[in-house]
Design a protein around this motif. Structure first.
Motif, PDB file in Angstrom:
ATOM      1  N   ILE A 126      95.601  13.069 -58.044  1.00 21.40           N
ATOM      2  CA  ILE A 126      95.470  12.401 -59.339  1.00 21.40           C
ATOM      3  C   ILE A 126      96.054  13.309 -60.415  1.00 21.40           C
ATOM      4  N   THR A 127      96.889  12.764 -61.262  1.00 22.16           N
ATOM      5  CA  THR A 127      97.541  13.551 -62.310  1.00 22.16           C
ATOM      6  C   THR A 127      97.464  12.830 -63.647  1.00 22.16           C
ATOM      7  N   GLY A 128      97.485  13.614 -64.707  1.00 24.72           N
ATOM      8  CA  GLY A 128      97.587  13.088 -66.060  1.00 24.72           C
ATOM      9  C   GLY A 128      98.950  13.430 -66.630  1.00 24.72           C
ATOM     10  N   LYS A 129      99.614  12.453 -67.209  1.00 25.83           N
ATOM     11  CA  LYS A 129     100.957  12.654 -67.744  1.00 25.83           C
ATOM     12  C   LYS A 129     101.015  12.231 -69.207  1.00 25.83           C
ATOM     13  N   ILE A 130     101.810  12.945 -69.991  1.00 26.76           N
ATOM     14  CA  ILE A 130     102.071  12.575 -71.387  1.00 26.76           C
ATOM     15  C   ILE A 130     103.580  12.440 -71.559  1.00 26.76           C
TER      16      ILE A 130
ATOM     17  N   GLN B 216     104.678  13.461 -78.722  1.00 29.63           N
ATOM     18  CA  GLN B 216     103.913  13.046 -77.554  1.00 29.63           C
ATOM     19  C   GLN B 216     103.645  11.548 -77.657  1.00 29.63           C
ATOM     20  N   MET B 217     103.921  10.849 -76.567  1.00 29.41           N
ATOM     21  CA  MET B 217     103.807   9.388 -76.570  1.00 29.41           C
ATOM     22  C   MET B 217     102.674   8.937 -75.642  1.00 29.41           C
ATOM     23  N   ASN B 218     102.913   7.987 -74.763  1.00 29.81           N
ATOM     24  CA  ASN B 218     101.857   7.391 -73.941  1.00 29.81           C
ATOM     25  C   ASN B 218     101.248   8.383 -72.957  1.00 29.81           C
ATOM     26  N   LYS B 219      99.926   8.260 -72.776  1.00 28.70           N
ATOM     27  CA  LYS B 219      99.223   8.993 -71.731  1.00 28.70           C
ATOM     28  C   LYS B 219      99.072   8.086 -70.514  1.00 28.70           C
ATOM     29  N   THR B 220      99.206   8.686 -69.327  1.00 28.30           N
ATOM     30  CA  THR B 220      99.067   7.941 -68.084  1.00 28.30           C
ATOM     31  C   THR B 220      98.255   8.755 -67.090  1.00 28.30           C
ATOM     32  N   VAL B 221      97.322   8.104 -66.421  1.00 22.17           N
ATOM     33  CA  VAL B 221      96.551   8.730 -65.347  1.00 22.17           C
ATOM     34  C   VAL B 221      96.762   7.910 -64.082  1.00 22.17           C
ATOM     35  N   GLU B 222      97.217   8.562 -63.019  1.00 24.79           N
ATOM     36  CA  GLU B 222      97.442   7.858 -61.769  1.00 24.79           C
ATOM     37  C   GLU B 222      97.476   8.852 -60.623  1.00 24.79           C
ATOM     38  N   GLY B 223      97.337   8.345 -59.428  1.00 23.61           N
ATOM     39  CA  GLY B 223      97.372   9.194 -58.241  1.00 23.61           C
ATOM     40  C   GLY B 223      96.551   8.572 -57.128  1.00 23.61           C
ATOM     41  N   SER B 224      96.318   9.337 -56.079  1.00 25.32           N
ATOM     42  CA  SER B 224      95.586   8.819 -54.934  1.00 25.32           C
ATOM     43  C   SER B 224      94.607   9.856 -54.409  1.00 25.32           C
ATOM     44  N   VAL B 225      93.567   9.349 -53.762  1.00 24.86           N
ATOM     45  CA  VAL B 225      92.573  10.183 -53.094  1.00 24.86           C
ATOM     46  C   VAL B 225      92.484   9.715 -51.648  1.00 24.86           C
ATOM     47  N   GLU B 226      92.617  10.655 -50.715  1.00 22.47           N
ATOM     48  CA  GLU B 226      92.507  10.337 -49.296  1.00 22.47           C
ATOM     49  C   GLU B 226      91.324  11.091 -48.719  1.00 22.47           C
ATOM     50  N   LEU B 227      90.471  10.387 -48.010  1.00 27.72           N
ATOM     51  CA  LEU B 227      89.282  10.997 -47.435  1.00 27.72           C
ATOM     52  C   LEU B 227      88.864  10.239 -46.195  1.00 27.72           C
ATOM     53  N   ARG B 228      87.954  10.827 -45.434  1.00 28.49           N
ATOM     54  CA  ARG B 228      87.386  10.143 -44.285  1.00 28.49           C
ATOM     55  C   ARG B 228      86.251   9.251 -44.771  1.00 28.49           C
ATOM     56  N   LEU B 229      86.320   7.983 -44.394  1.00 18.98           N
ATOM     57  CA  LEU B 229      85.332   7.020 -44.865  1.00 18.98           C
ATOM     58  C   LEU B 229      83.930   7.494 -44.494  1.00 18.98           C
TER      59      LEU B 229
ATOM     60  N   GLN C 152      90.138   9.218 -33.804  1.00 22.83           N
ATOM     61  CA  GLN C 152      90.219   9.730 -35.167  1.00 22.83           C
ATOM     62  C   GLN C 152      89.061   9.192 -36.004  1.00 22.83           C
ATOM     63  N   PRO C 153      88.675   9.914 -37.063  1.00 24.68           N
ATOM     64  CA  PRO C 153      87.750   9.327 -38.044  1.00 24.68           C
ATOM     65  C   PRO C 153      88.428   8.174 -38.771  1.00 24.68           C
ATOM     66  N   ILE C 154      87.634   7.273 -39.332  1.00 25.66           N
ATOM     67  CA  ILE C 154      88.179   6.188 -40.151  1.00 25.66           C
ATOM     68  C   ILE C 154      88.689   6.794 -41.456  1.00 25.66           C
ATOM     69  N   GLN C 155      89.936   6.521 -41.804  1.00 27.71           N
ATOM     70  CA  GLN C 155      90.570   7.117 -42.970  1.00 27.71           C
ATOM     71  C   GLN C 155      90.631   6.109 -44.116  1.00 27.71           C
ATOM     72  N   ALA C 156      90.310   6.577 -45.317  1.00 25.09           N
ATOM     73  CA  ALA C 156      90.376   5.733 -46.510  1.00 25.09           C
ATOM     74  C   ALA C 156      91.301   6.366 -47.540  1.00 25.09           C
ATOM     75  N   THR C 157      92.146   5.558 -48.143  1.00 21.26           N
ATOM     76  CA  THR C 157      93.035   6.016 -49.213  1.00 21.26           C
ATOM     77  C   THR C 157      92.845   5.107 -50.415  1.00 21.26           C
ATOM     78  N   TYR C 158      92.582   5.719 -51.575  1.00 18.88           N
ATOM     79  CA  TYR C 158      92.349   4.953 -52.799  1.00 18.88           C
ATOM     80  C   TYR C 158      93.423   5.318 -53.824  1.00 18.88           C
ATOM     81  N   GLU C 159      94.166   4.307 -54.268  1.00 17.75           N
ATOM     82  CA  GLU C 159      95.144   4.498 -55.330  1.00 17.75           C
ATOM     83  C   GLU C 159      94.431   4.289 -56.661  1.00 17.75           C
ATOM     84  N   ILE C 160      94.482   5.308 -57.524  1.00 18.00           N
ATOM     85  CA  ILE C 160      93.688   5.339 -58.744  1.00 18.00           C
ATOM     86  C   ILE C 160      94.581   5.172 -59.970  1.00 18.00           C
ATOM     87  N   VAL C 161      94.097   4.411 -60.948  1.00 15.45           N
ATOM     88  CA  VAL C 161      94.704   4.336 -62.278  1.00 15.45           C
ATOM     89  C   VAL C 161      93.601   4.626 -63.286  1.00 15.45           C
ATOM     90  N   GLY C 162      93.904   5.412 -64.324  1.00 16.42           N
ATOM     91  CA  GLY C 162      92.883   5.777 -65.293  1.00 16.42           C
ATOM     92  C   GLY C 162      93.363   5.689 -66.723  1.00 16.42           C
TER      93      GLY C 162
END
Length: 269
Positions: free
Chosen positions: A43-47, A66-79, A160-170
């Motif tokens: 997850i990253t914050g961009k300006i 400085q213009m628009n702020k954007t928050v986006e990225g992904s988190v991957e973990l074992r469910l 394998q463990p069950i894998q979960a990936t969440y695409e995040i917007v903030g």
């Protein structure tokens, strides 16, 4: 030691979530306490930046903004049934019903999550979004506010463990004091493994709650895309004002052995 001579080691990193009552506003507790182990978190914050092209008697740019702020990225973990569950609730939304699976009502519980129209983990509709605190290495920590799950993907494979990936917007981000190691706690419960999974089916959604009919599969990939409208902005601020959900897309991929004509006919129909 000068700047750039050292490095922060990724395995000292920490991540935690907390529900927000007001979109983009940190909860009154002030800290995120729902810690979860992860395999990656980007997850990253961009300006955005704009250079002024005004004529100024030289060939050089003399101003930038400085213009628009954007928050986006992904988190991957074992469910996991406890850690990281906030992401699952916000990806599905809807109602959560809990029933006891034991006579004492104290040792085992069954939780049923029904997909809803909003991105709120109802029945408690006071929660609007997530605050995510990410400590990068042992010393530096970023806070991401107004986070919602744009897309969730769940994968299961043999061995394998069950894998979960969440695409995040903030909405927004800031730097805060790093969480101390003594404040970090994880659940003792293990994550879900491939041996915990089963593919059950029914002819209608209502029957799915009680159906025990199951198909033997060797892998699956379930994707829920909330299609968030991620650029809803207003004059007067450089952050998004809301992250409303668009039309939900759900897709499921299954791999299985085609050992009977019945299995094949079910797949093509």
């Amino acid at each position: 030691m000068s700047i750039g001579d050292g490095s922060e080691l990724a395995y000292r990193s920490v991540a935690a979530t907390e529900h927000e009552i007001t979109f983009g506003t940190a909860p009154t507790t002030g800290v995120a306490t729902n810690f979860f182990e992860f395999t990656s978190c980007n997850i990253t914050g961009k300006i955005e930046e704009m250079k002024s092209t005004s004529i100024n008697s030289s060939r050089m740019y003399t101003r930038r903004f400085q213009m628009n702020k954007t928050v986006e990225g992904s988190v991957e973990l074992r469910l996991h049934p406890v850690d990281g569950i906030d992401f699952l609730l916000h990806a599905f939304g809807g109602n959560i019903s809990t029933t006891a699976n034991s006579a004492t009502s104290a040792t085992a519980w069954s939780h049923s999550i029904q997909v809803g129209e909003s991105l709120l983990p109802a029945a408690s509709t006071t929660y609007s979004s997530l605050m995510i605190d990410v400590r990068k290495g042992p010393n530096r920590q970023n806070r991401y506010l107004g986070c919602r799950v744009n897309q969730a993907t769940f994968k299961g494979e043999i061995g394998q463990p069950i894998q979960a990936t969440y695409e995040i917007v903030g909405k927004d981000f800031t730097t805060i004091s790093a969480t101390t190691d003594g404040a970090i706690a994880y659940s003792a419960v293990r994550p879900f493994l491939f041996t915990d999974g089963q593919f059950q089916y029914a002819s209608t959604p209502a029957l799915a709650d009680t159906s025990t009919a199951a198909e033997k599969i060797i892998s699956f990939e379930l994707t829920i895309n909330n299609n968030l409208i991620s650029d809803s902005r207003n004059i007067g601020t450089n952050t998004v004002m809301q992250l409303p959900p668009g039309r939900r897309d759900v897709s499921l991929k299954l791999s299985m052995r085609v050992d009977t004509s019945t299995t094949y006919d079910r797949m093509v129909s």
